[in-house]
Structures are given as C-alpha cells and as structure tokens.
Design an enzyme around this catalytic site. Structure first.
Site, PDB file in Angstrom:
ATOM      1  N   CYS A  92       0.852  -1.186   0.000  1.00  0.00           N
ATOM      2  CA  CYS A  92       0.000   0.000   0.000  1.00  0.00           C
ATOM      3  C   CYS A  92       0.888   1.236   0.000  1.00  0.00           C
ATOM      4  O   CYS A  92       1.734   1.379   0.885  1.00  0.00           O
ATOM      5  CB  CYS A  92      -0.874  -0.036   1.255  1.00  0.00           C
ATOM      6  SG  CYS A  92      -1.749   1.490   1.595  1.00  0.00           S
ATOM      7  N   CYS A 150      -1.306   3.725  -6.212  1.00  0.00           N
ATOM      8  CA  CYS A 150      -2.186   3.112  -5.213  1.00  0.00           C
ATOM      9  C   CYS A 150      -2.393   1.686  -5.702  1.00  0.00           C
ATOM     10  O   CYS A 150      -2.696   1.469  -6.889  1.00  0.00           O
ATOM     11  CB  CYS A 150      -3.514   3.852  -5.140  1.00  0.00           C
ATOM     12  SG  CYS A 150      -4.776   2.977  -4.166  1.00  0.00           S
TER      13      CYS A 150
HETATM   14  N1  DGL Z   1      -4.197   0.545  -1.649  1.00  0.00           N
HETATM   15  C1  DGL Z   1      -3.743   1.648  -0.878  1.00  0.00           C
HETATM   16  C2  DGL Z   1      -2.582   2.382  -1.533  1.00  0.00           C
HETATM   17  O1  DGL Z   1      -1.815   1.802  -2.256  1.00  0.00           O
HETATM   18  C3  DGL Z   1      -4.702   2.635  -0.294  1.00  0.00           C
HETATM   19  C4  DGL Z   1      -6.151   2.455  -0.326  1.00  0.00           C
HETATM   20  C5  DGL Z   1      -6.875   3.181   0.793  1.00  0.00           C
HETATM   21  O2  DGL Z   1      -7.033   4.399   0.730  1.00  0.00           O
HETATM   22  O3  DGL Z   1      -7.233   2.472   1.719  1.00  0.00           O
HETATM   23  O4  DGL Z   1      -2.382   3.546  -1.288  1.00  0.00           O
END
Ligand code: DGL
Length: 275
Positions: free
Chosen positions: A86, A200
C-alpha cells in the site's frame, strides 16, 4: 509495538512465508505479482478492512493503528518477509515498522523513477490517494527522480472505493472514472501526461477502465513487478512456516463477497485477526 523475536526452526524444503498488507483488497495486485515470482512461497494477506480506506485517515492515527494491527498479524503468521502492499501506508510507516521488527520489510512507493525515465514529453501523471499525493516522501521522490518533469497530481479516495467495489462484484462506472481523470486529459494533447503512475495498489484493478479513458499511447505504470523483484532480492533463507496453507487475515468480519474476491487470488483460508 514491542520487538518481535523470530522463531529459528529450520526446514530445508519449506518455501518462504511472505505477509503482505493493505487496507482492503488493493494489495492483492501486489500479492499476485509475488506469487508469479515465487510460486513456492506461502502467502499471507492482511486485509485491514476495519480501517478501510487508509487514504483519508490522519497520519498519526493511521500509523499507530497499522503498527498495532501488523504486530498481531506478524505474531499469527511469523513471516520471513513483510510487504506493506500500500503506497498510503508505505510512505509513512517504513522507519517505524523496521524499528519494530527484525523481519525484512519491502515497501510499495510511487513508481516516479521509471515514469520519469519513460516519459518522452516529460509530463507525468501521478494518480494516488489524497494522503499519498500530499506526503513529503512523495515530494522527495519527485525532487530526486523527476526534477526535469512536470508532475500532474490527482488524489482520489473515490477511485479507491470504485476499485474495491469492483472486486466485490460491482461494475466500475466509466463516466465516474473519466470525471476523476479529467485533470489529466481535459487539456491540449501536448500538455497531457504520456506516462501515468498508478500510485495506489487498488488502481491496477481498474486498468481496463483507466486505459479506456486516456489516449491509446499513454503508458500506465504500477509497482507490482518491481516490488516482486525486490522481494526475491531481499528474501532471507526461509524458516519453517507457521501456516498450513496460504491465509487471508481480516481485521473485521469478512462478507461473502470479500471471501469470493480473496479466493480469486488463491486465498481460500480466511481468519479474523486475533486480538
Ligand atoms: N491501496 C492503498 C494504496 O496503495 C490505499 C487504499 C486506501 O485508501 O485504503 O495507497
């Protein structure tokens, strides 16, 4: 978060155990790349659905929560390596998480460097959560690797919701996606980004919808294969796994649609994270 001791039982034929974590299902895009690179690995995935989405949370409470939830996940899984799958959490947690555990940690951060290298127009689009867009870590990457580029930024929590919902079975609305990306493409062709960073881990889930919104020659870059390569590079010799099979841990109750989504990524065994 206390220091976590590593068990030392050795089993010559066991593959490594890797724990990847994200707020929801987005980190599965990273898990899939790790699985391709290391088919023998035992994979665990923390889906922190109790705290989804991360991208609109204040930094201090997000960091404290993540360190706590990771301590519990590490205790359950006893991984050989951790991947913070993430961008939103990786851009704030890496020093603190590495200080709290002796297990190697691989972060997932915006792929600014390859984007700058590949952009002919020297205009890059950065698509991320609102938190990632505003992080000093992200600014530092831009200054270091893309000082010769114009970087157009879009921070969208809505796009995260659309991606998560798609994997849970609700089709993505392309008109909404087009509206979110308008700042990239509602401008003269020579002022549009020719390379867009999917900063993301949820966004590769929308690759088809995103590609349908921009010109066909736009390059879309995510961090998946680079992260999988890094995992292979830094993986220590495996210890005996604490897991009987690949495992998904959720921090809140797991609905049927989420079970189905996790199963699509090879995670049939699902537990709620122990407190
Ligand atoms: N998948 C996450 C990222 O790469 C974030 C998603 C969220 O905001 O929970 O930033």
């Amino acid at each position: 978060m206390s220091a976590m001791a590593a068990p030392v039982i050795l089993a010559a034929d066991s593959g490594p155990t890797i724990l990847a974590a994200d707020s929801g299902l987005g980190g599965l895009t990273i898990l899939a790349e790790i699985r391709k690179a290391l088919p023998q690995a035992r994979l665990a995935y923390l889906c922190d659905n109790a705290f989804f989405p991360y991208g609109t949370r204040p930094d201090a409470s997000l960091l404290a929560h993540f360190l706590d939830v990771m301590e519990r996940a590490i205790r359950r899984v006893q991984p050989d390596l951790i991947v913070t799958a993430c961008n939103t959490i990786s851009t704030i947690c890496l020093p603190q998480l590495r200080a709290a555990t002796s297990i190697p940690v691989v972060g997932v951060v915006p792929a600014i460097k390859p984007a700058a290298q590949q952009s002919r127009r020297k205009i890059i689009g950065l698509l991320a959560t609102p938190a990632t867009i505003n992080r000093p870590y992200t600014d530092a990457l831009i200054q270091r690797y893309a000082a010769d580029c114009t970087v157009l930024k879009i921070g969208s929590a809505e796009l995260v919701e659309i991606a998560e919902a798609k994997l849970l079975g609700r089709a993505a609305d392309r008109a909404r996606v087009r509206g979110i990306l308008a700042p990239f493409f509602d401008r003269p062709a020579d002022a549009q980004p020719d390379v867009i960073v999917l900063a993301c881990t949820h966004f590769p889930l929308l690759r088809i919808e995103l590609q349908s919104v921009g010109p066909a020659d736009t390059t879309w870059i995510d961090s998946g294969t680079a992260v999988a390569r890094r995992v292979v590079e830094v993986l220590p010799p495996p210890r005996a796994s604490a897991l009987a099979a690949d495992l998904a841990l959720t921090s809140a109750a797991c609905e049927e649609t989420m079970r189905h989504a996790l199963a699509q990524f090879g995670l049939a065994a699902i537990e709620t994270l122990p407190t």
